[in-house]
Design a protein around this motif. Sequence first.
Motif: not given
Length: 62
Positions: A15-20, A23-30, A43-48, A50-54
Amino acid sequence: MAGPLPRLYRIVIVVAMLLICSAAGAWLGASPSLPFLIGTGMLGGALVGVVASYALLHQPRH
């Protein structure tokens, strides 16, 4: 590798990796210099995330 952790700690890490990463993806998107939308960045940040937490929680099998 984080090793064998209890299930609660694994969930907290995911959950922490997904949130972080979201948030980083939203910041880059903005950011006006990059042509992404906030939703696409999240969405891209959430995928990253998931991969990072795995990668963080996965134990290699020999």
